[in-house]
Design an enzyme around this catalytic site. Structure first.
Site, PDB file in Angstrom:
ATOM      1  CB  SER A   1      44.553  34.174  41.747  1.00 43.58           C
ATOM      2  OG  SER A   1      42.809  33.490  41.473  1.00 43.58           O
TER       3      SER A   1
HETATM    4  N1  SAM Z   1      40.193  37.731  43.734  1.00 36.34           N
HETATM    5  C1  SAM Z   1      39.901  36.263  44.225  1.00 36.34           C
HETATM    6  C2  SAM Z   1      40.794  36.843  45.456  1.00 36.34           C
HETATM    7  O1  SAM Z   1      41.870  37.436  45.147  1.00 36.34           O
HETATM    8  O2  SAM Z   1      40.475  35.878  46.355  1.00 36.34           O
HETATM    9  C3  SAM Z   1      39.186  35.441  43.660  1.00 36.34           C
HETATM   10  C4  SAM Z   1      38.899  34.895  42.544  1.00 36.34           C
HETATM   11  S1  SAM Z   1      38.200  33.044  42.051  1.00 36.34           S
HETATM   12  C5  SAM Z   1      39.486  32.799  40.981  1.00 36.34           C
HETATM   13  C6  SAM Z   1      36.391  33.661  41.184  1.00 36.34           C
HETATM   14  C7  SAM Z   1      35.069  34.328  41.830  1.00 36.34           C
HETATM   15  O3  SAM Z   1      34.697  34.914  40.654  1.00 36.34           O
HETATM   16  C8  SAM Z   1      34.961  33.404  42.366  1.00 36.34           C
HETATM   17  O4  SAM Z   1      34.838  34.021  44.027  1.00 36.34           O
HETATM   18  C9  SAM Z   1      33.362  33.430  41.763  1.00 36.34           C
HETATM   19  O5  SAM Z   1      32.039  33.225  42.605  1.00 36.34           O
HETATM   20  C10 SAM Z   1      33.085  34.198  41.513  1.00 36.34           C
HETATM   21  N2  SAM Z   1      32.103  35.155  39.892  1.00 36.34           N
HETATM   22  C11 SAM Z   1      32.023  34.249  39.334  1.00 36.34           C
HETATM   23  N3  SAM Z   1      31.147  34.702  38.186  1.00 36.34           N
HETATM   24  C12 SAM Z   1      30.728  35.598  38.923  1.00 36.34           C
HETATM   25  C13 SAM Z   1      29.913  36.866  38.328  1.00 36.34           C
HETATM   26  N4  SAM Z   1      29.438  36.383  37.328  1.00 36.34           N
HETATM   27  N5  SAM Z   1      29.951  37.522  39.566  1.00 36.34           N
HETATM   28  C14 SAM Z   1      30.664  37.504  40.270  1.00 36.34           C
HETATM   29  N6  SAM Z   1      31.902  36.817  40.932  1.00 36.34           N
HETATM   30  C15 SAM Z   1      31.878  35.638  39.786  1.00 36.34           C
END
Ligand code: SAM
Length: 213
Positions: A61
């Protein structure tokens, strides 16, 4: 590249003018090497004012939104925090600087594995990352003082509300697949209060209590 100078500029030009005031949050952003959480070819732009791809159609993000969500948790260094969506592990590192213990659930195994490698290589010890559906939380370590959801959800997952400690805070983007509202959920005396912070756009939270696909 002078990454220390790039972090200083990121803080002075992107975070402070937009209302990130918490000194502890600013110190964490000055310390955590964001360029270590992206691929080599993106390192030069890793402190830019935007999200970047991390593979698997996911993103790290924008620095400001990571800072804003972290500031909303109001951490004092003694908390147990749950993160949903470890992605690159960058937000996990910021949380590990500010809380006692960080538990993170990531849906995509390759991202969970690489984020653990990055965080271990950087010397972080107060975190655990597991592959799974974070909409169901991580019951084993509940209740949590803080919960941060880093993907956009149609609603606030009930399992996460249950795993939030009384007096705790959850930060979560709630909305449709394109736009969400960054929402702070507080549990006070068993009563749930919600505060809307600002509009945002996240990748979807996919899972049993999120989007189905
Ligand atoms: N916090 C992260 C970083 O600093 O790089 C960015 C996260 S990215 C915007 C959103 C993440 O949420 C993705 O890696 C995606 O695979 C994960 N995600 C989506 N649905 C999810 C779920 N039900 N449980 C866990 N992770 C999930």
């Amino acid at each position: 590249m002078n990454f220390v100078q790039m972090r200083k500029s990121m803080i002075e030009e992107q975070l402070m003018p937009r209302g990130i005031k918490d000194e502890k949050v600013l110190a964490a952003f000055a310390k955590v090497p964001r360029h270590e959480f992206v691929s080599k070819d993106l390192q030069d732009s890793s402190y830019d004012d935007n999200p970047l791809p991390i593979g698997e159609s996911q993103t790290i993000s924008q620095p400001f939104i990571v800072a804003l969500m972290t500031q909303c948790l109001d951490l004092k260094n003694n908390e147990k925090v749950l993160e949903v969506g470890a992605g690159s592990g960058y937000q996990t590192a910021i949380l590990a600087e500010l809380a006692k213990e960080v538990y993170s659930v990531e849906r995509i195994e390759s991202l969970a594995v690489s984020s653990v490698h990055t965080l271990e290589r950087l010397g972080y010890k107060n975190f655990k990352i597991v592959t799974g559906d974070g909409t169901l939380g991580w019951a084993e370590h509940a209740p949590y003082d803080g919960i941060i959801v880093t993907a956009g959800s149609p609603t606030v997952p009930e399992s996460l509300v249950k795993q939030l400690k009384d007096g705790g805070r959850m930060v979560i983007p709630v909305g449709n697949g394109f736009m969400q509202v960054l929402t702070v959920v507080k549990k006070e005396g068993g009563i749930i209060k919600k505060e809307e912070i600002c509009g945002c756009a996240f990748v979807p939270l996919i899972g049993e209590e999120g989007w189905r696909s």
